[in-house]
Design a protein around this motif. Structure first.
Motif, PDB file in Angstrom:
ATOM      1  N   HIS A 178      24.046  38.083   7.423  1.00  0.00           N
ATOM      2  CA  HIS A 178      22.852  38.797   7.864  1.00  0.00           C
ATOM      3  C   HIS A 178      22.622  40.001   6.960  1.00  0.00           C
ATOM      4  CE1 HIS A 178      20.702  41.981  10.064  1.00  0.00           C
ATOM      5  NE2 HIS A 178      19.882  40.978  10.270  1.00  0.00           N
TER       6      HIS A 178
ATOM      7  N   ASN B 135      24.163  34.234  14.914  1.00  0.00           N
ATOM      8  CA  ASN B 135      23.553  32.973  14.491  1.00  0.00           C
ATOM      9  C   ASN B 135      24.456  31.849  14.967  1.00  0.00           C
ATOM     10  OD1 ASN B 135      23.523  31.018  11.562  1.00  0.00           O
ATOM     11  ND2 ASN B 135      21.845  31.061  12.996  1.00  0.00           N
TER      12      ASN B 135
ATOM     13  N   ARG C 240      21.397  40.875  19.116  1.00  0.00           N
ATOM     14  CA  ARG C 240      21.868  40.831  20.506  1.00  0.00           C
ATOM     15  C   ARG C 240      22.271  42.237  20.917  1.00  0.00           C
ATOM     16  NH1 ARG C 240      19.947  36.131  22.575  1.00  0.00           N
ATOM     17  NH2 ARG C 240      20.403  34.422  21.143  1.00  0.00           N
TER      18      ARG C 240
ATOM     19  N   TRP D  31      24.412  41.037  15.342  1.00  0.00           N
ATOM     20  CA  TRP D  31      23.536  39.939  14.944  1.00  0.00           C
ATOM     21  C   TRP D  31      24.306  38.636  15.104  1.00  0.00           C
ATOM     22  CZ3 TRP D  31      18.428  40.478  13.631  1.00  0.00           C
ATOM     23  CH2 TRP D  31      17.974  41.795  13.501  1.00  0.00           C
TER      24      TRP D  31
ATOM     25  N   ASN E  84      22.358  27.672  22.792  1.00  0.00           N
ATOM     26  CA  ASN E  84      21.627  28.771  22.153  1.00  0.00           C
ATOM     27  C   ASN E  84      21.521  28.577  20.644  1.00  0.00           C
ATOM     28  OD1 ASN E  84      23.593  30.469  24.411  1.00  0.00           O
ATOM     29  ND2 ASN E  84      21.384  30.590  24.594  1.00  0.00           N
TER      30      ASN E  84
ATOM     31  N   GLY F 251      20.497  27.509  16.780  1.00  0.00           N
ATOM     32  CA  GLY F 251      19.265  27.608  15.998  1.00  0.00           C
ATOM     33  C   GLY F 251      19.513  27.115  14.589  1.00  0.00           C
TER      34      GLY F 251
ATOM     35  N   TYR G 216      19.484  34.787  12.091  1.00  0.00           N
ATOM     36  CA  TYR G 216      20.198  35.622  13.062  1.00  0.00           C
ATOM     37  C   TYR G 216      19.245  36.200  14.103  1.00  0.00           C
ATOM     38  CZ  TYR G 216      24.488  35.642  10.288  1.00  0.00           C
ATOM     39  OH  TYR G 216      25.639  35.270   9.631  1.00  0.00           O
ATOM     40  N   VAL G 217      19.809  36.468  15.277  1.00  0.00           N
ATOM     41  CA  VAL G 217      19.085  37.124  16.361  1.00  0.00           C
ATOM     42  C   VAL G 217      19.866  38.377  16.743  1.00  0.00           C
ATOM     43  CG1 VAL G 217      18.294  36.903  18.754  1.00  0.00           C
ATOM     44  CG2 VAL G 217      18.196  34.917  17.220  1.00  0.00           C
TER      45      VAL G 217
END
Length: 136
Positions: free
Chosen positions: A16, A52, A99, A50, A89, A91, A96-97
């Motif tokens: 990330h 993923n 959190r 982050w 969850n 992807g 990255y998301v």
């Protein structure tokens, strides 16, 4: 960071930020852990990171593989679980998301372990990529 099990520090193609990231849950029938001991500021603090997730499980499959975000004391005793993620969850690799924030106010002034713990079942692994974790 302290790593155990099948946790891997990678400098591969999916960071990330920076040049490295951690991958938990890369093997079947495995448990992976990653933790750091931190002192939570007297006024409290928040955990952000982050994440993923990619999986070999079929789309819509039941929960087989999990990632637990935990606070433990310095001896390793579980104090609380802040969040749980799973193969559901998943992807795209490298996407990255953010959190968090996960409130750590209950541990203000204490030294604790912030722990990421993944469990994968016997087939079709899920990879949990963690990067840029912070307590502020």
């Amino acid at each position: 960071w302290v790593i155990s099990g099948s946790t891997v520090r990678s400098t591969g193609t999916f960071p990330h930020g920076g040049v490295a990231y951690m991958i938990l849950g890369v093997d079947n029938s495995s448990t992976s852990t990653l933790y750091q001991t931190v002192t939570i500021p007297a006024g409290g603090g928040n955990l952000n990171f982050w994440l993923n997730i990619t999986t070999s499980e079929a789309a819509g499959a039941a929960v087989f593989d999990r990632l637990f975000i935990e606070v433990r004391n310095t001896s390793g005793t579980l104090l609380t679980t802040l969040a749980t993620f799973s193969n559901q969850n998943s992807g795209t690799a490298g996407v990255y998301v953010l959190r968090g924030p996960y409130n750590l106010g209950a541990f203000a002034g204490q030294t604790v372990r912030i722990q990421f713990r993944a469990t994968d079942d016997i087939t079709l692994p899920t990879s949990f990529r963690v990067d840029d974790a912070s307590v502020q």
